[in-house]
Design a protein around this motif. Structure first.
Motif, mmCIF file in Angstrom:
data_model
loop_
_atom_site.group_PDB
_atom_site.id
_atom_site.type_symbol
_atom_site.label_atom_id
_atom_site.label_comp_id
_atom_site.label_asym_id
_atom_site.label_seq_id
_atom_site.Cartn_x
_atom_site.Cartn_y
_atom_site.Cartn_z
ATOM 1 N N TRP A 50 18.550 65.873 25.293
ATOM 2 C CA TRP A 50 19.030 66.946 24.416
ATOM 3 C C TRP A 50 17.915 67.821 23.866
ATOM 4 C CZ3 TRP A 50 21.757 62.096 23.075
ATOM 5 C CH2 TRP A 50 23.052 62.053 23.624
ATOM 6 N N GLY A 51 16.672 67.384 23.959
ATOM 7 C CA GLY A 51 15.557 68.212 23.529
ATOM 8 C C GLY A 51 14.827 67.643 22.328
ATOM 9 N N SER A 52 13.573 68.039 22.179
ATOM 10 C CA SER A 52 12.738 67.523 21.094
ATOM 11 C C SER A 52 12.589 68.512 19.945
ATOM 12 C CB SER A 52 11.346 67.159 21.634
ATOM 13 O OG SER A 52 10.718 68.306 22.207
ATOM 14 N N ASP A 53 13.348 69.611 19.968
ATOM 15 C CA ASP A 53 13.334 70.516 18.830
ATOM 16 C C ASP A 53 14.320 69.997 17.781
ATOM 17 O OD1 ASP A 53 15.609 70.959 20.292
ATOM 18 O OD2 ASP A 53 15.584 73.137 20.055
ATOM 19 N N THR A 54 14.470 70.728 16.687
ATOM 20 C CA THR A 54 15.339 70.258 15.605
ATOM 21 C C THR A 54 16.780 70.065 16.064
ATOM 22 O OG1 THR A 54 13.961 71.323 13.918
ATOM 23 C CG2 THR A 54 16.235 70.816 13.310
ATOM 24 N N LYS A 55 17.284 70.982 16.872
ATOM 25 C CA LYS A 55 18.647 70.852 17.373
ATOM 26 C C LYS A 55 18.801 69.602 18.230
ATOM 27 C CE LYS A 55 22.187 73.267 20.065
ATOM 28 N NZ LYS A 55 22.514 74.487 20.860
ATOM 29 N N GLY A 56 17.830 69.347 19.106
ATOM 30 C CA GLY A 56 17.884 68.159 19.947
ATOM 31 C C GLY A 56 17.778 66.877 19.147
ATOM 32 N N VAL A 57 16.947 66.880 18.112
ATOM 33 C CA VAL A 57 16.793 65.698 17.266
ATOM 34 C C VAL A 57 18.106 65.380 16.556
ATOM 35 C CG1 VAL A 57 15.686 64.815 15.179
ATOM 36 C CG2 VAL A 57 14.304 65.920 16.945
ATOM 37 N N GLU A 58 18.755 66.400 16.002
ATOM 38 C CA GLU A 58 19.998 66.157 15.265
ATOM 39 C C GLU A 58 21.151 65.811 16.198
ATOM 40 O OE1 GLU A 58 19.995 65.641 12.101
ATOM 41 O OE2 GLU A 58 17.860 66.079 12.228
ATOM 42 N N THR A 59 21.156 66.356 17.415
ATOM 43 C CA THR A 59 22.173 65.952 18.398
ATOM 44 C C THR A 59 21.993 64.491 18.772
ATOM 45 O OG1 THR A 59 22.258 68.202 19.295
ATOM 46 C CG2 THR A 59 23.161 66.442 20.662
ATOM 47 N N THR A 60 20.751 64.086 18.987
ATOM 48 C CA THR A 60 20.461 62.682 19.276
ATOM 49 C C THR A 60 20.902 61.789 18.125
ATOM 50 O OG1 THR A 60 18.550 63.333 20.632
ATOM 51 C CG2 THR A 60 18.633 61.048 19.871
ATOM 52 N N ARG A 61 20.655 62.240 16.893
ATOM 53 C CA ARG A 61 21.054 61.454 15.723
ATOM 54 C C ARG A 61 22.575 61.280 15.687
ATOM 55 N NH1 ARG A 61 18.172 60.930 11.058
ATOM 56 N NH2 ARG A 61 17.068 62.903 11.392
ATOM 57 N N ARG A 62 23.319 62.355 15.946
ATOM 58 C CA ARG A 62 24.781 62.283 15.895
ATOM 59 C C ARG A 62 25.314 61.249 16.887
ATOM 60 N NH1 ARG A 62 27.811 64.516 11.680
ATOM 61 N NH2 ARG A 62 26.663 66.313 10.874
ATOM 62 N N PHE A 63 24.799 61.281 18.110
ATOM 63 C CA PHE A 63 25.280 60.334 19.116
ATOM 64 C C PHE A 63 24.799 58.917 18.822
ATOM 65 C CE2 PHE A 63 25.960 64.264 21.569
ATOM 66 C CZ PHE A 63 27.243 64.023 22.026
ATOM 67 N N LEU A 64 23.635 58.791 18.220
ATOM 68 C CA LEU A 64 23.165 57.471 17.804
ATOM 69 C C LEU A 64 24.095 56.890 16.746
ATOM 70 C CD1 LEU A 64 21.029 55.181 17.661
ATOM 71 C CD2 LEU A 64 19.810 56.574 15.971
ATOM 72 N N LEU A 65 24.502 57.705 15.786
ATOM 73 C CA LEU A 65 25.406 57.237 14.734
ATOM 74 C C LEU A 65 26.772 56.860 15.307
ATOM 75 C CD1 LEU A 65 24.502 59.817 11.942
ATOM 76 C CD2 LEU A 65 23.969 57.380 11.943
ATOM 77 N N GLU A 66 27.253 57.631 16.283
ATOM 78 C CA GLU A 66 28.518 57.263 16.938
ATOM 79 C C GLU A 66 28.396 55.876 17.568
ATOM 80 O OE1 GLU A 66 31.369 58.691 16.959
ATOM 81 O OE2 GLU A 66 31.029 60.762 16.349
ATOM 82 N N TRP A 67 27.259 55.612 18.192
ATOM 83 C CA TRP A 67 27.062 54.318 18.835
ATOM 84 C C TRP A 67 26.933 53.205 17.793
ATOM 85 C CZ3 TRP A 67 22.052 52.521 21.707
ATOM 86 C CH2 TRP A 67 22.320 51.313 22.368
ATOM 87 N N LEU A 68 26.232 53.473 16.690
ATOM 88 C CA LEU A 68 26.065 52.453 15.650
ATOM 89 C C LEU A 68 27.393 52.065 15.010
ATOM 90 C CD1 LEU A 68 22.817 53.740 13.874
ATOM 91 C CD2 LEU A 68 23.043 51.720 15.340
ATOM 92 N N SER A 69 28.401 52.946 15.076
ATOM 93 C CA SER A 69 29.713 52.594 14.540
ATOM 94 C C SER A 69 30.383 51.507 15.371
ATOM 95 C CB SER A 69 30.605 53.839 14.464
ATOM 96 O OG SER A 69 30.981 54.285 15.755
ATOM 97 N N TYR A 70 29.850 51.230 16.564
ATOM 98 C CA TYR A 70 30.326 50.125 17.389
ATOM 99 C C TYR A 70 29.414 48.898 17.288
ATOM 100 C CZ TYR A 70 33.473 53.403 19.768
ATOM 101 O OH TYR A 70 34.445 54.315 20.052
ATOM 102 N N THR A 71 28.096 49.119 17.318
ATOM 103 C CA THR A 71 27.165 47.986 17.364
ATOM 104 C C THR A 71 27.237 47.118 16.115
ATOM 105 O OG1 THR A 71 25.365 49.347 16.433
ATOM 106 C CG2 THR A 71 25.566 49.270 18.832
ATOM 107 N N CYS A 72 27.729 47.678 14.997
ATOM 108 C CA CYS A 72 27.824 46.873 13.775
ATOM 109 C C CYS A 72 28.820 45.733 13.922
ATOM 110 C CB CYS A 72 28.209 47.754 12.589
ATOM 111 S SG CYS A 72 29.856 48.502 12.724
#
Length: 689
Positions: free
Chosen positions: A595-617
């Protein structure tokens, strides 16, 4: 898709008389009693009292109401408003021109003042957030970082402001992007589909509307007929767009398959009528969805009139593809391979890369809608992206009508590199079902036949389908279709052991999957899907039904992606919190690369990481359980881990998921909020497919 505030995500904790650790008389429940009630038998020393629930407090209610209001305001914004806001955001100092960011030279942009992005380099530097810890993900790529000054790891760039014109992202290992010229043709509805239209014509599924190839030939004979092109209406039907005064008008006559229509000319041909069998199917399905399906009526077309000879419109290459019988195609052997299911939202490319590292053999992209692909939507085509590590990769598409699916299949075969194409006929989402796609097809067996016939006859790639047991609870029907599905041209069928009406409630019906697998012809591979959460589950299904090709793993991989390692090594992996954090770090690294290493890419990565963490818990470490292995439907009591990180990872609070994301991607922006997109992280219900 329904979304809920973060505070109301999933509450797997039990209270009152159902307390997992204590009986009403205060004595502790035995592990056997807990398992019988689907409560995770966590060892006594790790249990702790549940925190007070704030749901009844006024402040909590006010917070939920205010958050709901914010969501409703966003939903009411018009497309024009959203477009205007995007333009304003692009002109702000936060959105620096990519060319200027890459080179550090304000004069490098050829558009100058006409550029839609900001050229104020100093203003961008003043507001840019601090760099993140770690190295730029493109450090090892040939050429400079494609994000230049906008990269959130700019301080690690070796030469400061990078120079040059090479794009590191172009040299990465991702393929299946949509070419701009093809996208423009799709936007203008000028893309031709000779193979799909020829096959649809041969099957009598194209209706009376002339194909693009036929129209072009008519133009050569009679120059008075203007140029026309195919369009797809909201029902997925083929239409002819007439751009000038001509003697050609299309009158949409909707049929059961949504592809019937008449073409009015000076000499109008006789109308085709639906066969009695099709009408009987439609009426029976409208009553209860339970249709008796026999081999006698399978081969009968939905039109009585014999289709005219299609050789006058079939180009040589399309003619060769039609002569290839589906059983003569190159097949994929799914037997005993570890298959990661196509997963909406969370089954993105970085997550699939994580699963490949952990042992997955087969991967499949997220479900893409055929109508959106044919419209050239970039967001939908992004779901077809493939990484070089995915050595056995397929894409999943969803459509309601044979013409839409056949053209999407031809387009994918032409523009993408895939090993197989999977057609989703089991998605339970209302917005998909209401359009006649997904699990709605389970009530229309003749439509299933038409779609598989058209798709398998259009391309040489193996065609697979994914279904549920049936649409209505208690009315399973795949067992009556399984033989015909293989005959129609399917290489493999995946059966999710639940009905559409059931969604994710109760356990999957594996006995029915076994029944279907035993009825299937020898050349049709049957895959089972549902509740596989340990190597013991995998072994049991393979032992109970040896003719079952393999098991597809879905939510089990979301909760613990190392399930592939467990199956291959035949063990219960008591993975530590540090090892789990390493897996999350890999996902973040893959996400920034994608998704990219700029601010937009970082926040997109964060969003999908949080979606995944809603399962891993939902994962409970092996070392904390009295009974192993954990089952997918077990509800965990409130417990603490063996260290602080393990305790944090067990939290079902969105605030704690955000804390984990900040450990990997830095502080969240001001005003940041998160609520999971799907409810399939719950234990007994889901809103996604």
């Amino acid at each position: 898709m329904d979304e809920s505030p973060a505070e109301t995500v999933v509450d797997p904790k039990l209270s009152g008389d159902d307390s997992p650790s204590l009986k009403s008389n205060g004595s502790q429940r035995t592990p056997e009693e807990l398992v019988a009630k689907a409560i995770a038998p966590v060892k006594k020393e790790f249990l702790r009292s549940p925190p007070p629930r704030p749901s009844s407090s006024t402040n909590h209610q006010n917070h939920v109401v205010s958050e709901t209001k914010v969501v409703s305001v966003k939903e009411k914004k018009s497309k024009r408003q959203l477009k205007r806001e995007r333009r304003q955001e692009q002109k702000s100092a936060r959105s620096i021109c990519p060319l200027i960011a890459k080179t550090g030279d304000v004069s490098s942009c050829p558009y100058n003042d006409k550029c839609r992005f900001s050229h104020d380099l100093q203003a961008f530097k003043d507001q840019k957030p601090a760099d993140l810890e770690g190295e730029c993900p493109f450090m090892n790529a040939e050429g400079p970082c494609p994000y230049g000054l906008a990269c959130r790891f700019f301080g690690t760039h070796k030469d400061g402001v990078p120079t040059g014109t090479s794009d590191a992202r172009k040299k990465c290992a991702e393929i299946n992007g949509l070419k701009k010229d093809v996208q423009k043709l799709l936007w203008k509805n000028k893309m031709s589909f000779p193979k799909a239209d020829a096959k649809l014509k041969a099957l009598g599924l194209l209706g009376k509307a002339k194909s693009k190839m036929k129209i072009l030939e008519v133009e050569k004979d009679d120059e008075t007929i203007p140029s026309t092109c195919h369009e797809t209406n909201e029902n997925g039907c083929s239409e002819v767009n007439n751009e000038s005064d001509a003697k050609l008008d299309f009158v949409d006559v909707p049929g059961e398959d949504g592809v019937d229509g008449t073409l009015e000319t000076d000499e109008q041909p006789p109308k085709k009528q639906k066969s009695v069998i099709c009408e009987n199917f439609s009426s029976a399905e409208a009553k209860n969805g339970d249709v008796i399906f026999t081999e006698k009526n399978v081969g009968i077309s939905c039109t009585q009139t014999k289709p005219e000879d299609p050789t006058d419109i079939i180009p040589p290459e399309a003619d060769r593809s039609l002569k290839l019988h589906p059983r003569e195609k190159k097949l994929i052997d799914f037997r005993d391979k570890l298959y990661l299911a196509p997963l909406t939202t969370v089954g993105n490319l970085p997550f699939r890369r994580v699963c490949k590292v952990l042992g997955a053999d087969v991967t499949c992209g997220e479900m893409a809608m055929c109508t959106n692909l044919l419209q050239g939507q970039a967001s939908e085509w992004a779901l077809l992206r493939r990484h070089s590590s995915e050595d056995l990769f397929g894409v999943q598409i969803c459509g309601a009508y044979p013409d839409t699916v056949a053209r999407a299949v031809e387009l994918i075969d032409q523009e993408c590199t895939v090993d197989f194409i999977d057609i989703n006929m089991g998605c339970p989402i209302d917005i998909v079902v209401d359009k006649g796609a997904g699990s709605a097809l389970l009530t229309k067996p003749m439509r299933i036949k038409s779609i598989i016939d058209a798709a398998s006859g259009t391309v040489d790639k193996p065609i697979t389908v994914k279904v549920r047991t049936g649409f209505f609870e208690g009315k399973n029907r795949i067992d009556s279709l399984i033989k015909d599905i293989g005959y129609w041209g399917t290489s493999a069928v995946t059966i999710h052991g639940r009905s559409r009406q059931q969604r994710y409630s109760k356990l999957a019906n594996w006995d029915y999957i076994y029944q279907c697998a035993r009825k299937a012809p020898d050349d049709l591979q049957v895959l089972g899907n549902g509740d596989v959460f340990s190597y013991l589950d995998w072994n049991m299904h393979k032992t109970e039904c040896p003719v079952l090709a393999t098991c597809m793993i879905a939510r089990g991989a979301l909760i613990k992606p190392w399930i592939f390692t467990e199956i291959k090594e035949q063990k219960h992996w008591d993975i530590s919190s540090g090892e789990r954090l390493t897996i999350l770090k890999d996902f973040v690294r893959f996400g920034l690369d994608h998704w990219g290493s700029d601010t937009k890419g970082v926040e997109t990565t964060r969003r999908f990481l949080l979606e995944w963490l809603s399962y891993t818990c939902r994962y409970i470490p092996v070392g904390l359980l009295d009974v192993v292995p954990q089952q997918l439907n077990w509800r965990p009591p409130t417990y603490m881990g063996r260290d602080d990180l393990e305790t944090l990872m067990a939290s079902d609070s969105a605030a704690d998921w955000i804390r984990i994301s900040e450990m990997l991607l830095g502080k969240v922006p001001d005003g940041f909020t998160f609520a999971p997109k799907h409810k399939s992280n719950a234990y007994d219900r889901a809103e996604n497919g």
